[in-house]
Design a protein around this motif. Structure first.
Motif, short mmCIF file in Angstrom:
data_model
loop_
_atom_site.label_atom_id
_atom_site.label_comp_id
_atom_site.label_asym_id
_atom_site.label_seq_id
_atom_site.Cartn_x
_atom_site.Cartn_y
_atom_site.Cartn_z
N PRO A 264 0.80 -1.22 -0.02
CA PRO A 264 0.03 -0.24 -0.16
C PRO A 264 0.97 1.35 0.03
CG PRO A 264 -0.89 -1.57 1.56
CD PRO A 264 0.54 -2.21 1.08
N VAL A 265 0.48 2.24 -0.75
CA VAL A 265 1.30 3.43 -0.82
C VAL A 265 1.38 4.14 0.45
CG1 VAL A 265 1.19 5.72 -1.91
CG2 VAL A 265 0.75 3.68 -3.30
N ALA A 266 0.17 4.10 1.28
CA ALA A 266 0.28 4.85 2.45
C ALA A 266 1.27 4.35 3.51
CB ALA A 266 -1.05 4.81 3.10
N ALA A 267 1.54 2.80 3.40
CA ALA A 267 2.27 2.06 4.13
C ALA A 267 3.67 2.44 3.78
CB ALA A 267 2.18 0.67 4.13
N VAL A 268 4.09 2.58 2.63
CA VAL A 268 5.27 2.73 1.63
C VAL A 268 5.86 3.94 2.28
CG1 VAL A 268 6.97 3.19 -0.07
CG2 VAL A 268 5.20 1.43 0.10
N MET A 269 5.01 5.14 2.26
CA MET A 269 5.18 6.46 2.74
C MET A 269 5.31 6.72 4.27
SD MET A 269 2.90 8.80 0.00
CE MET A 269 3.49 10.31 0.86
N GLY B 80 12.58 11.28 -0.39
CA GLY B 80 12.96 11.75 -1.83
C GLY B 80 13.38 10.77 -2.66
N SER B 81 14.59 9.89 -1.93
CA SER B 81 15.09 8.61 -2.75
C SER B 81 13.84 7.74 -3.04
CB SER B 81 15.86 8.03 -1.93
OG SER B 81 15.33 7.41 -0.53
N MET B 82 12.91 7.76 -2.25
CA MET B 82 11.42 7.02 -2.84
C MET B 82 10.94 7.63 -3.84
SD MET B 82 7.71 6.89 -0.68
CE MET B 82 7.49 8.34 -1.66
N ALA B 83 10.88 8.88 -3.90
CA ALA B 83 10.26 9.58 -5.09
C ALA B 83 11.10 9.16 -6.41
CB ALA B 83 10.10 10.91 -4.90
N VAL B 84 12.30 9.37 -6.49
CA VAL B 84 13.45 8.96 -7.40
C VAL B 84 12.95 7.55 -8.02
CG1 VAL B 84 15.75 8.73 -8.28
CG2 VAL B 84 14.79 10.71 -6.71
N GLN B 85 12.99 6.56 -7.10
CA GLN B 85 12.79 5.09 -7.39
C GLN B 85 11.39 5.06 -8.10
OE1 GLN B 85 13.17 3.03 -3.71
NE2 GLN B 85 15.51 3.44 -3.67
N ALA B 86 10.22 5.81 -7.52
CA ALA B 86 9.02 5.52 -8.07
C ALA B 86 8.93 5.96 -9.64
CB ALA B 86 8.03 6.39 -7.09
N VAL B 87 9.71 7.37 -9.68
CA VAL B 87 9.53 7.93 -11.15
C VAL B 87 10.28 6.84 -12.15
CG1 VAL B 87 10.43 9.64 -12.57
CG2 VAL B 87 9.40 10.26 -10.53
N ALA B 88 11.45 6.27 -11.50
CA ALA B 88 12.38 5.30 -12.34
C ALA B 88 11.46 4.14 -12.84
CB ALA B 88 13.65 5.11 -11.72
N ASN B 89 10.73 3.77 -11.87
CA ASN B 89 9.55 2.56 -12.03
C ASN B 89 8.39 2.75 -12.77
OD1 ASN B 89 11.96 0.79 -10.94
ND2 ASN B 89 11.27 1.20 -8.72
N ARG B 90 8.21 4.04 -12.97
CA ARG B 90 6.81 4.40 -13.39
C ARG B 90 5.65 4.02 -12.49
NH1 ARG B 90 7.56 3.62 -20.04
NH2 ARG B 90 9.02 5.31 -20.30
N TYR C 258 3.09 5.02 -10.83
CA TYR C 258 2.46 5.89 -10.68
C TYR C 258 1.29 6.14 -9.50
CZ TYR C 258 3.30 6.32 -15.80
OH TYR C 258 3.75 6.28 -17.00
N PRO C 259 1.09 5.09 -8.94
CA PRO C 259 0.26 5.27 -7.57
C PRO C 259 1.29 5.82 -6.40
CG PRO C 259 -0.31 3.31 -8.45
CD PRO C 259 0.92 3.80 -9.16
N LEU C 260 2.36 5.71 -6.42
CA LEU C 260 3.30 6.12 -5.38
C LEU C 260 3.67 7.48 -5.87
CD1 LEU C 260 4.68 5.27 -2.89
CD2 LEU C 260 6.55 4.43 -4.26
N ILE C 261 3.88 7.92 -6.98
CA ILE C 261 4.19 9.16 -7.33
C ILE C 261 2.78 10.14 -6.95
CG2 ILE C 261 4.66 10.75 -9.53
CD1 ILE C 261 6.09 8.46 -11.01
#
Length: 314
Positions: A90-95, A264-274, A276-279
């Motif tokens: 879940p995105v909420a759990a990751v964040m 911040g590093s999570m956002a970079v990984q999310a963009v690299a992996n596309r 979209y829910p995490l972004i």
């Protein structure tokens, strides 16, 4: 601020968040590439078209745009921002897992900024156009000009590789993991805030109450720390609040260099992996942070300077 004004601001926050969520979801929907293929690629597999179509259907990505957005928005109101495509969590759990390391990094960085910038700013203001002023202003000019990634690499080279005092990679669990990333963030911020404190204190030093206090026999340090600094704090509170919001949003470059497990590093990984829910969850989080902190800053004005109460109510 009155309860009515706070309620109005909260309503504005909700409306702005709704607009940001719609815009972000639209951009993710229109972005080139297939998030399902990217999800499998990040896992190191290349499935056939039938599996990809089945996965897209299971994730609801085959539905029309408004249907997808409506389902996602309904989930957000329930506290469910969806599931990360790459992490299968879940995105909420990751964040939430990344929030505490970023919060520690932001607080320690701001602590360093306040500890160094406020005394240095007051020192340069008191010794205006003297040797101390010129030296500190030169150092702040250098600190503000240095790129953050370069500062990070220099600190890593000397204190981690050469001296071995601090770890090269940060896990975000111990105090030693905070030092290098926090100092890297604090260098440029300290340079900026030192100049801001200097300008604010210089403006206050030319006001009549300073001369009046000296004529009544008040000590110079008493006037500086109890009156001048308090009045100079008002314009600096906004900057501190926005800086804290920026740090909580995650400073991607520094976190990636030190492998720090923050937002911040999570956002970079999310963009690299596309992912979209995490972004989408990350963008919504940053927007909420900025607006809530801005509201708290406005409320704090009345306590820092009661004379602004009537102006804020107007």
């Amino acid at each position: 601020m009155t309860a009515k004004q706070v309620g109005k601001r909260i309503l504005q926050i909700v409306v702005v968040l709704f607009g940001i969520s719609f815009l972000t979801f639209s951009l993710m929907y229109l972005a080139p590439g297939d998030p399902v293929r990217a999800m499998y690629a990040s896992a190191g597999s290349v499935p056939d078209d039938a599996v990809i179509e089945q996965t897209r259907k299971e994730l609801g990505l085959d539905r029309p745009f408004l249907a997808q957005y409506g389902s996602w928005l309904a989930g957000v109101f329930r506290g469910d921002m969806g599931t990360s495509l790459a992490l299968k969590k879940p995105v909420a759990a990751v964040m939430s897992a990344r929030l505490w390391p970023t919060l520690k990094l932001a607080l320690f960085s701001l602590f360093l900024v306040v500890v160094f910038s406020f005394p240095l700013g007051m020192l340069t203001a008191v010794h205006h156009n003297k040797a101390a002023d010129y030296i500190v202003r030169f150092l702040t000019f250098i600190g503000n000009a240095l790129p953050g990634f370069w500062v990070a690499l220099i600190l890593m080279y000397f204190f981690a590789l050469k001296l071995g005092w601090l770890p090269v990679m940060s896990t975000g669990t111990g105090f030693s993991d905070l030092v290098l990333p926090s100092v890297t963030l604090a260098v440029s911020m300290t340079a900026v805030y030192t100049r801001q404190v200097r300008a604010a204190v210089l403006e206050e030093l030319h006001r009549g109450y300073v001369w009046g206090g000296r004529l009544r026999g008040l000590k110079k340090n008493n006037i500086l720390w109890r009156h001048v600094l308090k009045n100079a704090m008002l314009p600096l509170v906004t900057l501190l609040g926005l800086s804290f919001g920026s740090l909580l949003g995650g400073t991607a470059v520094v976190e990636v260099i030190f492998s720090y497990p923050g937002l911040g590093s999570m956002a970079v990984q999310a963009v690299a992996n596309r992912d979209y829910p995490l972004i989408q969850g990350y963008v919504l989080w940053i927007a909420l942070i900025y607006m809530v902190i801005n509201l708290l800053v406005d409320i704090s004005y009345e306590y820092l300077n009661p004379g602004t109460k009537e102006r804020l109510r107007g």
